[in-house]
Design a protein around this motif. Structure first.
Motif, PDB file in Angstrom:
ATOM      1  N   PRO A  84       0.810  -1.225   0.000  1.00 46.58           N
ATOM      2  CA  PRO A  84       0.000   0.000   0.000  1.00 46.58           C
ATOM      3  C   PRO A  84       0.846   1.280   0.000  1.00 46.58           C
ATOM      4  CG  PRO A  84      -0.858  -1.582   1.591  1.00 46.58           C
ATOM      5  CD  PRO A  84       0.401  -2.173   1.053  1.00 46.58           C
ATOM      6  N   LYS A  85       0.367   2.286  -0.728  1.00 43.62           N
ATOM      7  CA  LYS A  85       1.072   3.574  -0.776  1.00 43.62           C
ATOM      8  C   LYS A  85       0.469   4.550   0.229  1.00 43.62           C
ATOM      9  CE  LYS A  85       2.917   3.026  -5.382  1.00 43.62           C
ATOM     10  NZ  LYS A  85       2.380   1.676  -5.702  1.00 43.62           N
ATOM     11  N   ALA A  86      -0.725   4.208   0.704  1.00 49.17           N
ATOM     12  CA  ALA A  86      -1.380   5.057   1.710  1.00 49.17           C
ATOM     13  C   ALA A  86      -2.082   4.167   2.724  1.00 49.17           C
ATOM     14  CB  ALA A  86      -2.390   5.973   1.035  1.00 49.17           C
ATOM     15  N   TRP A  87      -2.143   4.640   3.984  1.00 47.44           N
ATOM     16  CA  TRP A  87      -2.927   3.940   5.000  1.00 47.44           C
ATOM     17  C   TRP A  87      -4.391   4.355   4.834  1.00 47.44           C
ATOM     18  CZ3 TRP A  87       1.399   6.599   7.755  1.00 47.44           C
ATOM     19  CH2 TRP A  87       2.458   5.745   8.065  1.00 47.44           C
ATOM     20  N   ILE A  88      -5.302   3.516   5.291  1.00 46.47           N
ATOM     21  CA  ILE A  88      -6.720   3.890   5.254  1.00 46.47           C
ATOM     22  C   ILE A  88      -7.163   4.288   6.666  1.00 46.47           C
ATOM     23  CG2 ILE A  88      -7.467   1.449   5.386  1.00 46.47           C
ATOM     24  CD1 ILE A  88      -9.960   2.226   3.795  1.00 46.47           C
ATOM     25  N   ASN A  89      -7.824   5.426   6.751  1.00 48.07           N
ATOM     26  CA  ASN A  89      -8.253   5.995   8.032  1.00 48.07           C
ATOM     27  C   ASN A  89      -9.732   5.662   8.238  1.00 48.07           C
ATOM     28  OD1 ASN A  89      -8.465   7.566  10.337  1.00 48.07           O
ATOM     29  ND2 ASN A  89      -8.405   9.529   9.237  1.00 48.07           N
ATOM     30  N   LEU A  90      -9.991   4.578   8.942  1.00 48.93           N
ATOM     31  CA  LEU A  90     -11.356   4.058   9.074  1.00 48.93           C
ATOM     32  C   LEU A  90     -12.341   5.093   9.615  1.00 48.93           C
ATOM     33  CD1 LEU A  90     -13.402   1.751   8.934  1.00 48.93           C
ATOM     34  CD2 LEU A  90     -12.459   0.836  11.063  1.00 48.93           C
ATOM     35  N   ARG A  91     -11.887   5.943  10.535  1.00 51.08           N
ATOM     36  CA  ARG A  91     -12.808   6.920  11.139  1.00 51.08           C
ATOM     37  C   ARG A  91     -13.417   7.868  10.118  1.00 51.08           C
ATOM     38  NH1 ARG A  91      -9.344  10.044  14.930  1.00 51.08           N
ATOM     39  NH2 ARG A  91      -7.845   9.446  13.336  1.00 51.08           N
ATOM     40  N   ALA A  92     -12.677   8.100   9.021  1.00 50.33           N
ATOM     41  CA  ALA A  92     -13.195   9.010   8.004  1.00 50.33           C
ATOM     42  C   ALA A  92     -14.456   8.452   7.348  1.00 50.33           C
ATOM     43  CB  ALA A  92     -12.128   9.281   6.951  1.00 50.33           C
ATOM     44  N   PHE A  93     -14.657   7.150   7.452  1.00 54.10           N
ATOM     45  CA  PHE A  93     -15.816   6.514   6.826  1.00 54.10           C
ATOM     46  C   PHE A  93     -16.989   6.373   7.802  1.00 54.10           C
ATOM     47  CE2 PHE A  93     -12.106   5.280   4.452  1.00 54.10           C
ATOM     48  CZ  PHE A  93     -12.521   5.278   3.126  1.00 54.10           C
ATOM     49  N   MET A  94     -16.750   6.678   9.071  1.00 54.71           N
ATOM     50  CA  MET A  94     -17.782   6.466  10.087  1.00 54.71           C
ATOM     51  C   MET A  94     -18.720   7.662  10.178  1.00 54.71           C
ATOM     52  SD  MET A  94     -15.339   4.654  12.959  1.00 54.71           S
ATOM     53  CE  MET A  94     -16.555   4.545  14.275  1.00 54.71           C
TER      54      MET A  94
ATOM     55  N   HIS B 211      -1.774   3.034  11.171  1.00 57.45           N
ATOM     56  CA  HIS B 211      -0.570   2.354  10.654  1.00 57.45           C
ATOM     57  C   HIS B 211      -0.841   0.864  10.417  1.00 57.45           C
ATOM     58  CE1 HIS B 211       1.512   5.607  13.299  1.00 57.45           C
ATOM     59  NE2 HIS B 211       1.128   6.101  12.140  1.00 57.45           N
ATOM     60  N   GLN B 212      -1.639   0.266  11.302  1.00 59.48           N
ATOM     61  CA  GLN B 212      -1.906  -1.172  11.161  1.00 59.48           C
ATOM     62  C   GLN B 212      -2.843  -1.475   9.992  1.00 59.48           C
ATOM     63  OE1 GLN B 212      -0.123  -3.262  12.449  1.00 59.48           O
ATOM     64  NE2 GLN B 212       0.668  -2.461  14.382  1.00 59.48           N
ATOM     65  N   SER B 213      -3.416  -0.444   9.382  1.00 55.95           N
ATOM     66  CA  SER B 213      -4.316  -0.708   8.255  1.00 55.95           C
ATOM     67  C   SER B 213      -3.566  -1.329   7.074  1.00 55.95           C
ATOM     68  CB  SER B 213      -5.039   0.576   7.818  1.00 55.95           C
ATOM     69  OG  SER B 213      -4.138   1.475   7.191  1.00 55.95           O
ATOM     70  N   VAL B 214      -2.238  -1.271   7.118  1.00 53.51           N
ATOM     71  CA  VAL B 214      -1.450  -1.932   6.066  1.00 53.51           C
ATOM     72  C   VAL B 214      -1.792  -3.437   6.029  1.00 53.51           C
ATOM     73  CG1 VAL B 214       0.606  -2.351   7.534  1.00 53.51           C
ATOM     74  CG2 VAL B 214       0.888  -2.092   5.071  1.00 53.51           C
ATOM     75  N   ILE B 215      -2.149  -4.012   7.178  1.00 52.31           N
ATOM     76  CA  ILE B 215      -2.520  -5.435   7.235  1.00 52.31           C
ATOM     77  C   ILE B 215      -3.800  -5.677   6.426  1.00 52.31           C
ATOM     78  CG2 ILE B 215      -3.151  -7.380   8.723  1.00 52.31           C
ATOM     79  CD1 ILE B 215      -1.937  -5.882  11.098  1.00 52.31           C
ATOM     80  N   GLY B 216      -4.801  -4.870   6.709  1.00 51.44           N
ATOM     81  CA  GLY B 216      -6.094  -5.047   6.043  1.00 51.44           C
ATOM     82  C   GLY B 216      -6.015  -4.745   4.551  1.00 51.44           C
ATOM     83  N   LEU B 217      -5.259  -3.701   4.203  1.00 54.56           N
ATOM     84  CA  LEU B 217      -5.152  -3.319   2.789  1.00 54.56           C
ATOM     85  C   LEU B 217      -4.500  -4.433   1.972  1.00 54.56           C
ATOM     86  CD1 LEU B 217      -4.120   0.386   3.411  1.00 54.56           C
ATOM     87  CD2 LEU B 217      -6.222  -0.352   2.250  1.00 54.56           C
ATOM     88  N   GLU B 218      -3.420  -4.998   2.505  1.00 50.70           N
ATOM     89  CA  GLU B 218      -2.768  -6.114   1.796  1.00 50.70           C
ATOM     90  C   GLU B 218      -3.715  -7.309   1.689  1.00 50.70           C
ATOM     91  OE1 GLU B 218       1.873  -5.400   3.226  1.00 50.70           O
ATOM     92  OE2 GLU B 218       0.916  -7.333   3.547  1.00 50.70           O
ATOM     93  N   THR B 219      -4.424  -7.591   2.775  1.00 50.10           N
ATOM     94  CA  THR B 219      -5.349  -8.726   2.781  1.00 50.10           C
ATOM     95  C   THR B 219      -6.410  -8.546   1.705  1.00 50.10           C
ATOM     96  OG1 THR B 219      -4.995  -9.005   5.160  1.00 50.10           O
ATOM     97  CG2 THR B 219      -6.966 -10.039   4.229  1.00 50.10           C
ATOM     98  N   LYS B 220      -6.948  -7.337   1.634  1.00 40.81           N
ATOM     99  CA  LYS B 220      -8.004  -7.074   0.667  1.00 40.81           C
ATOM    100  C   LYS B 220      -7.466  -7.166  -0.766  1.00 40.81           C
ATOM    101  CE  LYS B 220     -12.153  -4.722  -0.170  1.00 40.81           C
ATOM    102  NZ  LYS B 220     -11.900  -4.561  -1.600  1.00 40.81           N
ATOM    103  N   THR B 221      -6.286  -6.624  -1.009  1.00 36.83           N
ATOM    104  CA  THR B 221      -5.693  -6.703  -2.352  1.00 36.83           C
ATOM    105  C   THR B 221      -5.515  -8.171  -2.757  1.00 36.83           C
ATOM    106  OG1 THR B 221      -4.496  -4.667  -1.929  1.00 36.83           O
ATOM    107  CG2 THR B 221      -3.709  -5.977  -3.768  1.00 36.83           C
ATOM    108  N   ALA B 222      -5.039  -8.987  -1.802  1.00 32.39           N
ATOM    109  CA  ALA B 222      -4.811 -10.409  -2.103  1.00 32.39           C
ATOM    110  C   ALA B 222      -6.125 -11.113  -2.428  1.00 32.39           C
ATOM    111  CB  ALA B 222      -4.113 -11.079  -0.925  1.00 32.39           C
ATOM    112  N   LEU B 223      -7.173 -10.850  -1.648  1.00 32.77           N
ATOM    113  CA  LEU B 223      -8.470 -11.488  -1.900  1.00 32.77           C
ATOM    114  C   LEU B 223      -9.055 -11.021  -3.234  1.00 32.77           C
ATOM    115  CD1 LEU B 223     -10.151 -11.256   1.647  1.00 32.77           C
ATOM    116  CD2 LEU B 223      -9.373 -13.343   0.508  1.00 32.77           C
ATOM    117  N   ASP B 224      -8.938  -9.716  -3.496  1.00 30.69           N
ATOM    118  CA  ASP B 224      -9.473  -9.152  -4.736  1.00 30.69           C
ATOM    119  C   ASP B 224      -8.841  -9.805  -5.969  1.00 30.69           C
ATOM    120  OD1 ASP B 224     -11.123  -7.509  -3.323  1.00 30.69           O
ATOM    121  OD2 ASP B 224      -9.962  -5.667  -3.619  1.00 30.69           O
ATOM    122  N   LYS B 225      -7.553 -10.141  -5.856  1.00 31.55           N
ATOM    123  CA  LYS B 225      -6.842 -10.758  -6.980  1.00 31.55           C
ATOM    124  C   LYS B 225      -7.536 -12.019  -7.453  1.00 31.55           C
ATOM    125  CE  LYS B 225      -2.065  -9.918  -7.396  1.00 31.55           C
ATOM    126  NZ  LYS B 225      -0.687 -10.327  -7.199  1.00 31.55           N
ATOM    127  N   TYR B 226      -8.159 -12.733  -6.504  1.00 29.49           N
ATOM    128  CA  TYR B 226      -8.811 -13.992  -6.845  1.00 29.49           C
ATOM    129  C   TYR B 226     -10.335 -13.890  -6.760  1.00 29.49           C
ATOM    130  CZ  TYR B 226      -4.254 -16.052  -7.112  1.00 29.49           C
ATOM    131  OH  TYR B 226      -2.976 -16.342  -7.510  1.00 29.49           O
TER     132      TYR B 226
END
Ligand SMILES: *Cc1c(COP(=O)(O)O)cnc(C)c1O
Length: 455
Positions: A17-27, A241-256
């Protein structure tokens, strides 16, 4: 035709990921602001900057920017151990005889052994950028202190760690890893701070807790020129900062073309879970998915399942800002369990708010059931998990077995936050049949909750 899914879904460096995702911005309903413990007014940027690094304060207070760029220096460090593969637990699925698909994201493939390095490197970077000499912190089981000591040595910063006393004694090797990276380690509560001396007077012989260690680290930072305090969980910046975990996970799932139906994580202060679910929850909040989320906590420290949603202190010494969160009371000292990283009385405000609105579920599980799941998993999938991570394994298995009963082909994703190599004393207790399950009584919890700050 649908591509066959490999045992491990790897991402390239470019897909980091090139950017972290800020979950609160979506709440829609934002978590409540941090309050000054004396005036009870929202903490200002200036007040927070006396304790924390400036750029991190900005991130802490930002609940509108959806994506925040990851600086190149941090991405370069991430590249040494990321992206982490997303693993399809084919062997576990087969053994359980479940129609469910199980995936897990393993964060234990770095020397510190857990996800905590993802935030440690970011916090050390911003401290360096600000021209600081060093940072102070607390550590429970030792993972955060280890991660921070690695990050500080990378950027040439001094690192002072207050380590919860029972872990300091139970995990001498953790301590030595930190010292290898140049950190100084003090068992907490200690006589080196005023708050430590006060806690020792009130509770002589205490094993310590994260709450005590935080108070000591904050006192140490504010008393030293060129130092700031950094925290390994609970704060918004850490979830970011930990959103890097979720972003990678989502990219991997999206691939398939895979869609997660259930996302599960263990929850201490809530940072790995908050980071793992961030992109999935953002979709749910936008009405694009109906994913279910489960936070798993120890029965000995049941913050979400038995705590109260209220403003409370983040630390035992009551020096930190007040946070509105699910809490067992800052005076609650959990029984000495083997999942030290989950022994915290509160839960990050973002997850607390989501849980309160029914957007996330929570379960509490006993320690022996967690070690049974850990051992079962190790024998099938090969990875020897940390006790904290094994809370998520336990519930992932439970959910997969439910699918077996109903015949539902759900896609289950869980976070495997760390390795258990430093926890062999706990495994030893389990194997020798000496592990007990301490569950606090209602009266004990009531007693700690009665001391919540009043308005
Ligand atoms: C610290 C830690 C946790 C819990 O912390 P969170 O902030 O709730 O993520 C979980 N697993 C491991 C391995 C840890 O080190």
């Amino acid at each position: 035709m649908k591509q066959e899914i490999p045992y491990k879904i790897y991402l390239s460096e470019n897909e980091l990921p090139k950017a972290w995702i800020n979950l609160r911005a979506f709440m829609k309903n934002k978590p409540a602001p941090l309050l000054n413990p004396e005036t009870k007014a929202p903490m200002t940027k200036d007040e927070l900057s006396q304790v924390f690094c400036e750029e991190l304060v900005k991130q802490e207070l930002d609940d509108t920017t959806e994506y925040i760029d990851i600086p190149t220096e941090i991405r370069d460090f991430y590249k040494m151990y990321r992206p982490a593969p997303l693993i399809r637990a084919y062997c576990l699925e087969k053994k359980l005889g479940t129609p469910a698909k199980i995936y897990y994201k393993f964060e234990g493939n770095n020397t510190s052994g857990s996800h905590k390095l993802n935030s440690a490197i970011a916090q050390a970077y911003y401290a360096k950028e600000q021209g600081l000499k060093g940072v102070t912190t607390e550590t429970g089981a030792g993972q955060w202190g280890t991660a921070l000591s690695m990050a500080c040595s990378y950027f040439g910063l001094d690192c002072k760690v207050y380590m919860v006393k029972c872990s300091y004694e139970q995990k001498p090797f953790r301590r030595e890893v930190m010292r290898t990276y140049g950190a100084s380690v003090t068992p907490s509560p200690s006589t080196t701070t005023a708050v430590g001396r006060k806690i020792l007077e009130e509770f002589p012989g205490t094993n310590g807790s994260l709450g005590c260690a935080i108070s000591e680290a904050v006192e140490a930072a504010t008393g030293l020129e060129g130092y700031r305090y950094v925290l390994g969980s609970v704060l918004n910046q850490v979830l970011l900062h930990q959103s890097v975990i979720g972003l990678e996970t989502k990219t991997a799932l999206d691939k398939y073309g895979e869609k997660a139906d259930i996302v599960i994580g263990c929850a201490g202060g809530g940072s790995n879970l908050g980071g793992l679910i961030a992109p999935f929850m953002a979709e749910k909040l936008q009405g694009k998915s109906d994913c279910k989320f489960i936070a798993v906590e120890p029965a000995s420290c049941p913050t979400l399942t038995r705590g109260k949603y209220a403003y409370d202190y983040c630390d035992t010494g009551m020096v930190c800002p007040l946070q509105k969160m699910y809490t067992l009371g800052s005076g609650f000292i959990p029984a000495a369990s083997h999942a030290g990283g989950l022994r915290y009385h509160g839960m990050t405000s973002t997850l607390s708010q989501l849980y309160d609105e029914g957007l996330m579920e929570a379960r509490s599980v006993t320690q022996t059931s967690v070690f049974e799941a850990a051992e079962y998993f190790a024998r099938i999938e090969g990875i020897l998990p940390a006790p904290e991570s094994s809370h998520a394994i336990k519930v992932a298995i439970d959910e997969a077995l439910k699918c077996k009963e109903t015949g539902e082909e759900k896609t289950i994703v869980f976070g495997l936050t760390g390795t258990g190599y430093f926890d062999m004393m706990s495994y030893e207790k389990f194997h020798d049949g000496k592990m007990t399950d301490y569950i606090p009584t209602d009266a004990e919890i009531e007693k700690a909750l009665a001391k919540l700050p009043k308005f």
